[in-house]
Design an enzyme around this catalytic site. Structure first.
Site, mmCIF file in Angstrom:
data_model
loop_
_atom_site.group_PDB
_atom_site.id
_atom_site.type_symbol
_atom_site.label_atom_id
_atom_site.label_comp_id
_atom_site.label_asym_id
_atom_site.label_seq_id
_atom_site.Cartn_x
_atom_site.Cartn_y
_atom_site.Cartn_z
ATOM 1 N N ASP A 258 0.830 -1.195 0.000
ATOM 2 C CA ASP A 258 0.000 0.000 0.000
ATOM 3 C C ASP A 258 0.872 1.256 0.000
ATOM 4 O O ASP A 258 0.356 2.371 -0.091
ATOM 5 C CB ASP A 258 -0.989 0.006 1.164
ATOM 6 N N SER A 259 2.201 1.057 0.030
ATOM 7 C CA SER A 259 3.132 2.163 -0.212
ATOM 8 C C SER A 259 2.932 2.743 -1.597
ATOM 9 O O SER A 259 3.430 3.838 -1.898
ATOM 10 C CB SER A 259 4.577 1.674 -0.067
ATOM 11 N N ASP B 254 -0.886 -6.303 -0.326
ATOM 12 C CA ASP B 254 -1.239 -5.654 0.932
ATOM 13 C C ASP B 254 -2.751 -5.511 1.071
ATOM 14 O O ASP B 254 -3.441 -5.167 0.102
ATOM 15 C CB ASP B 254 -0.624 -4.248 0.979
ATOM 16 N N GLU C 263 9.458 -3.630 10.983
ATOM 17 C CA GLU C 263 9.774 -2.307 10.432
ATOM 18 C C GLU C 263 10.201 -1.343 11.529
ATOM 19 O O GLU C 263 9.544 -1.236 12.574
ATOM 20 C CB GLU C 263 8.583 -1.720 9.678
#
Length: 303
Positions: free
Chosen positions: A82-83, A121, A220
């Site tokens: 979804d980046s 995602d 992350e």
């Protein structure tokens, strides 16, 4: 697909390595990098790589052409992240990304690849309501886009959702530590797991998603020492992004990796190219030749 299913017997068929450097690939013929040539990489391949200590790379991809380049380069796992919200769709964060957008982008990446496992995602709002909502949207990504797995954020809070997806036949990659979909709740993108309490919470989250059946977990923005400790404690692969070299795998957003994104570069990003500069120079040269009347020339004109 919980950790108990990842037995040593479930290893991929031996195949010729892409490189003679067997030490670097962690076992020659079994290597993820070039070792699987006649089918897509599967969760079993990733589990086997964990067992033999082979590190592997993951990149994001949002279109068929770029995905095809990475697939030909031997990248074993591609994440339709979804980046895309920040890197392809022009949003300020990942939050506005919709299921329709993720389905279109994921389908394009699947069509552009032959070998890589494609992970799609689940965007913000597509799974938080209930496990049933998550299953409905995960099934859509698998049926309409053809992805081989889905990714969702959250540790203990997402465990029941992961359990339902896995029980229903959906491979799940989990995501703990910094979870970008929670940017507004977090007040930005701070490093996670600093301090004893935060470190214990991250460890609980990682173990919770493993017990729920996730086949891998993204860590992350986590201190490198903590990420290495979590990696050693888990039976499933860890995928680091800003989490040091101790993880089983690494992921980068491809536009960061290739130098396409303008402005600030996060500390954990290494730029392997200046693609923005290359494209800009090509565009300027093209415009100069059009203005000067040198393009198209005879070689690029029909007779």
């Amino acid at each position: 697909m919980n950790a108990s299913q990842f037995s040593p017997a479930q290893t991929p068929e031996p195949a010729a390595p892409a490189s003679p450097d067997k030490t670097a690939t962690g076992g020659g013929g079994h290597s993820l990098y070039g070792g699987v040539v006649n089918r897509r990489v599967t969760v079993r391949d990733l589990a086997a790589a964990k067992q033999r200590g082979e590190r592997w790379a993951m990149l994001t991809a949002y279109d068929s052409l770029t995905a095809g380049v990475f697939d030909e380069a031997g990248i074993p796992v591609l994440l339709v992240g979804d980046s895309a919200g920040n890197c392809a769709l022009g949003y300020e964060s990942t939050v506005p990304v919709t299921m329709d957008e993720m389905t279109i982008l994921s389908a394009a990446v699947v069509r552009g690849t032959k070998r890589a496992m494609v992970v799609g995602d689940l965007p913000f709002g597509s799974y938080q309501e209930s496990p049933a909502q998550a299953l409905r949207n995960a099934a859509r990504l698998m049926k309409e886009a053809g992805v081989g797995a889905v990714k969702l954020e959250g540790g203990e809070r997402s465990a029941r959702t992961i359990e339902l997806l896995v029980e229903s036949g959906v491979p799940v990659m989990a995501h703990v530590g910094l979870t970008p979909q929670s940017v507004h709740a977090l007040g930005g993108y701070p490093v996670q797991g600093r301090g004893e309490e935060a470190a214990h919470r991250l460890q609980r989250d990682a173990k919770a998603v493993q017990e729920a059946g996730a086949f891998a977990v993204v860590l992350e923005a986590v201190p490198a020492e903590l990420a290495a400790q979590v990696t050693a404690e888990l039976a499933i692969p860890t995928v680091g992004i800003g989490a040091g070299v101790g993880c089983d795998a690494q992921v980068l957003v491809w536009t960061d990796m290739a130098g396409m994104n303008p402005g600030h570069t996060p500390k954990f990003v290494k730029q392997y190219a200046d693609l923005r500069g290359v494209l800009g120079a090509a565009a300027r040269q093209y415009a100069d030749e059009v203005r000067g009347g040198t393009f198209p020339d005879q070689a690029h004109s029909f007779k």
